[in-house]
Design an enzyme around this catalytic site. Structure first.
Site, PDB file in Angstrom:
ATOM      1  N   CYS A 264       0.845  -1.203   0.000  1.00  0.00           N
ATOM      2  CA  CYS A 264       0.000   0.000   0.000  1.00  0.00           C
ATOM      3  C   CYS A 264       0.871   1.241   0.000  1.00  0.00           C
ATOM      4  O   CYS A 264       1.398   1.649   1.044  1.00  0.00           O
ATOM      5  CB  CYS A 264      -0.926  -0.008   1.217  1.00  0.00           C
ATOM      6  SG  CYS A 264      -1.988   1.444   1.326  1.00  0.00           S
TER       7      CYS A 264
ATOM      8  N   CYS B 289      -0.448   4.096   2.138  1.00  0.00           N
ATOM      9  CA  CYS B 289      -0.339   3.846   3.575  1.00  0.00           C
ATOM     10  C   CYS B 289       1.082   4.095   4.075  1.00  0.00           C
ATOM     11  O   CYS B 289       1.290   4.667   5.149  1.00  0.00           O
ATOM     12  CB  CYS B 289      -0.729   2.406   3.905  1.00  0.00           C
ATOM     13  SG  CYS B 289      -2.363   1.906   3.356  1.00  0.00           S
ATOM     14  N   ASP B 290       2.067   3.640   3.297  1.00  0.00           N
ATOM     15  CA  ASP B 290       3.445   3.603   3.789  1.00  0.00           C
ATOM     16  C   ASP B 290       4.412   4.520   3.050  1.00  0.00           C
ATOM     17  O   ASP B 290       5.578   4.631   3.435  1.00  0.00           O
ATOM     18  CB  ASP B 290       3.972   2.162   3.706  1.00  0.00           C
ATOM     19  CG  ASP B 290       3.128   1.192   4.509  1.00  0.00           C
ATOM     20  OD1 ASP B 290       2.616   1.606   5.561  1.00  0.00           O
ATOM     21  OD2 ASP B 290       2.987   0.032   4.083  1.00  0.00           O
TER      22      ASP B 290
END
Length: 304
Positions: A133, A136-137
């Site tokens: 992701c 997300c990261d």
């Protein structure tokens, strides 16, 4: 005593919540089960720009709108993991990790999860350089070099997102040509900090306590190339998790539920919607369409 609903929906992604909206609008009692958060994978997309009638919206806001609309119409959402479902004489028994429920009709909208590369250290280094992701990261890799594995829309979108933060982005794909939309390819080709590494096979992930290098092999020359990166974002497609429903529906050799555009399965009263079913196109619009089709088909089944 178990709770009883006209329709139980497994999965609160775009397909599941769209089904909940249409079923609730048809006057049916609806329970949607989701083991994690509602919205599905679209919540990780920073910008949705291909949904008809909405020029631009974040994936999170899109999912929130679906959830608010479904629950506003009376559909219930239970955050429980569905363990199994069984046919009974006049409906279905759905067992979750929180209890047992009865339903007149069942809609499976389980979606699909990210497909791993299947390489040594991949699972071990999730959170230590390996991610599925980018939104997300990605912020953890600001001003560092990263790689994206894949050639479809998700991989291209991830690379575009990461190019805003990372010093360099390597887009690694096993073919000479990318599968993603031309518009996305054009955007990437205009980014000076993006390098295309095409027609290569992923060979090895190297590092000590986490990812430090990705090794790829050129398919034409057979030569290896070592690419020093702090992060690898895997975007090579998805795979379904429908094994728990194999007693009810037919699955193809890849684990997808066999169902046509009418979303009907071989089992009467069971419908499949979204990325979990056999289909050619898996997009946000087709997931929403499946939800509507499955819900209306389920309502017709209950009338019969």
């Amino acid at each position: 005593m178990s709770e009883t609903y006209d329709i139980v929906i497994v999965g609160a992604g775009t397909a599941g919540l769209s089904a909940a909206i249409y079923a609730a609008r048809s006057g049916k009692s609806v329970m949607v089960f989701e083991q994690m958060s509602y919205g599905g994978q679209i919540v990780n997309t920073p910008e949705v720009a291909n949904y008809p009638g909405i020029a631009s919206i974040s994936g999170f806001d899109f999912a929130q709108g679906l959830y608010d609309q479904a629950t506003g119409l009376g559909a219930k959402v239970g955050f429980e993991s569905v363990l199994s479902a069984h046919k009974k004489e006049d409906g279905f028994i759905v067992k979750t990790d929180g209890g047992e429920y009865e339903a007149g009709a069942l809609i499976l909208a389980t979606g699909a999860k990210n497909r791993p590369l299947g390489m040594e250290h991949e699972e071990e280094w999730v959170g230590a350089g390996v991610s599925y992701c980018a939104t997300c990261d990605g912020a953890f890799f600001k001003d560092r070099e990263v790689a994206v594995a894949g050639g479809g829309n998700t991989a291209l979108e991830d690379a575009i997102f990461l190019s805003e933060y990372c010093s360099r982005v390597y887009l690694i794909h096993r073919r000479n040509e990318l599968r993603g939309e031309k518009h996305l390819q054009d955007v990437l080709r205009g980014r000076e900090n993006v390098e295309f590494v095409l027609n290569v096979a992923m060979k090895e992930l190297r590092g000590r306590d986490g990812l430090e290098e990705v090794v790829v092999t050129d398919k034409e020359t057979g030569e290896d190339r070592v690419i020093p990166v702090a992060g690898l974002f895997v975007a090579i497609g998805q795979m379904p998790e429908n094994g728990r429903f194999a007693n009810l529906v037919n699955l193809d050799d890849k684990g997808y539920i066999v169902a046509g555009e009418d979303c009907r399965t071989a089992a009467g009263g069971v419908f499949a919607a979204g990325d979990c079913r056999t289909k050619e196109v898996r997009q946000l619009t087709t997931a929403a369409a499946d939800g509507a089709v499955a819900a209306l088909a389920a309502c017709a089944y209950l009338r019969e």
